[in-house]
Enzyme design. Structure first.
Site: not given
Ligand SMILES: *Cc1c(COP(=O)(O)O)cnc(C)c1O
Length: 412
Positions: A133, A235-236, A384
């Site tokens: 990332f 938060y995912k 995705r």
């Protein structure tokens, strides 16, 4: 010419899968999603729980509104470690006292890498791969510049992910720290955490895992596997809300030798001593710098209750069933239209999203969002399909992939 049919084929029905899903009832724990008919981006931003509005209101009126500063003593001071312990128990395989909730993932990566690098003063290399990332790569490059360290890059096939063999080629006597993304944000590849940890330790180096795309959806045993440090988002798959603070885990016996660089009063041994010099707290609190974001931790607490109730192994089982179903639909409906699958198929090598590639996806995603079908796009041509087991139905996966098929047919 007659336009191609855009109705989805009748094959691969979702009803039997939803009917057999032991976690099906959890979907109702989440807020209704407005105009969204298929949410395929829980890997970027999890949905809020139905209890979240009430939780926030009660916090404002009671804990903050009327307990006021007394709440620091009554509950907020301990909150970062208490929540960290709960993440550890529910999702990390980590005993209490090693996990704390605090800054963003980016800031915790910075603190953790600096601390690990300083714990190997006779070594100067940080190993990272080029599929990580962006924030991970940027933080490592910044630290290397700042500390005069060397970045050793591992080149990874973006349709796969980082492996023990690839790392074995570069990890050696100069390696101080190895940073690994547990699940690749692009391909969804799941790295072999225990084997990588062993490899890094055999070389006398320290390992840091970024769990952003795995925490809450892939079970792990950080204590048992001897992982040194890990950081992750909330938060995912932990549904903490946009900008909810991240967490850091540090192995208990390593903790005393980890000095993070942002020495602040909230991480000091005695917070209210207002002492002349800084002495870090003994435990995991030493990773805290300033006043922790208490407001941002509220939805996370409720989601951890839900994760505990469902159980991380059952969540993983549904995740694999959802990704299996997505693969079946993609193979039947999208592969004939020229898309490529960029996610490993073996269960042990994948997380909870499926990535497909096609040059038209950038254009197609905007149209899908308009119709309430919400996957996401990742440069240069990846779409995705993120499957968040507690809030996603099989029917939703079918509706979403049918819409992707129709959109691809429409652009020709
Ligand atoms: C989402 C994500 C991040 C996000 O970092 P923030 O500081 O929360 O913006 C970092 N690393 C990985 C691997 C991610 O997937």
């Amino acid at each position: 010419m007659t336009p191609p049919p855009s109705e989805p084929p009748a094959e691969l029905p979702s009803e039997p899968l939803d009917a057999a899903d032991p976690l099906a009832s959890f979907v109702d724990r989440f807020m209704p999603a407005g105009d969204v008919v298929s949410y395929l981006d829980g890997n970027s931003l999890g949905r809020p729980l139905r209890v979240t509005p009430e939780r926030l209101t009660a916090f404002v009126t009671h804990d903050w509104g009327s307990r006021l500063i007394r709440s620091w003593d009554e509950q907020w001071m301990d909150r970062p470690v208490a929540l960290g312990d709960r993440i550890g128990a529910a999702a990390l395989g980590a005993a209490a006292g090693q996990t704390v909730v605090g800054d963003s993932t980016t800031v915790l990566l910075y603190k953790a890498i600096r601390a690990l690098l300083a714990a190997r003063p006779d070594r100067h290399e940080i190993v990272i791969d080029d599929d990580q990332f962006p924030t991970d790569r940027f933080v490592v490059e910044g630290i290397a510049r700042e500390r005069g360290a060397t970045v050793r890059w591992v080149h990874v096939d973006p349709a796969l992910g980082v492996t023990v063999d690839l790392l074995a080629d570069v990890v050696g006597p100069d390696t101080a720290v190895v940073l690994v993304n547990h699940v690749s944000y692009r391909s969804g590849h799941l790295a072999d955490m225990p084997a990588i940890t062993r490899l890094v330790h055999d070389a006398g180096a320290l390992v840091l895992f970024d769990l952003c795309h795995s925490v809450g959806v892939v079970p792990m045993r950080l204590d048992e596997w001897g992982v040194d440090v890990a950081v992750g988002c909330t938060y995912k798959y932990l549904n903490g809300g946009p900008g909810a603070p991240a967490f850091v885990y540090a192995r208990r016996d390593l903790l005393p030798s980890l000095d993070q660089p942002i020495q602040g009063w909230m991480g000091a041994a005695d917070v209210f001593a207002m002492a002349d010099g800084y002495t870090p707290a003994d435990g995991i609190r030493r990773f805290i710098s300033g006043t922790p974001p208490i407001v941002g931790m509220l939805p996370l607490g409720d989601m951890l209750d839900v994760v505990d109730e469902a159980g991380i192994d059952a969540i993983r089982a549904k995740s694999l069933a959802l990704t299996d179903y997505a693969f079946a639909l993609v193979d039947a409906w999208l592969v004939p239209l020229g898309i490529e699958v960029a996610t490993p198929r073996e269960p042990a090598a994948r997380g909870s999203h499926v990535t497909v590639r096609h040059p038209a996806f950038e254009q197609v995603v905007a149209a899908l969002w308009e119709e309430g079908v919400v996957p996401d796009f990742r440069n240069p041509d990846g779409l995705r399909i993120g499957l968040s087991p507690l809030s996603t139905t099989f029917a939703e996966v079918r509706v979403g992939i049918a819409a992707i098929r129709a959109a691809l047919l429409a652009v020709g």
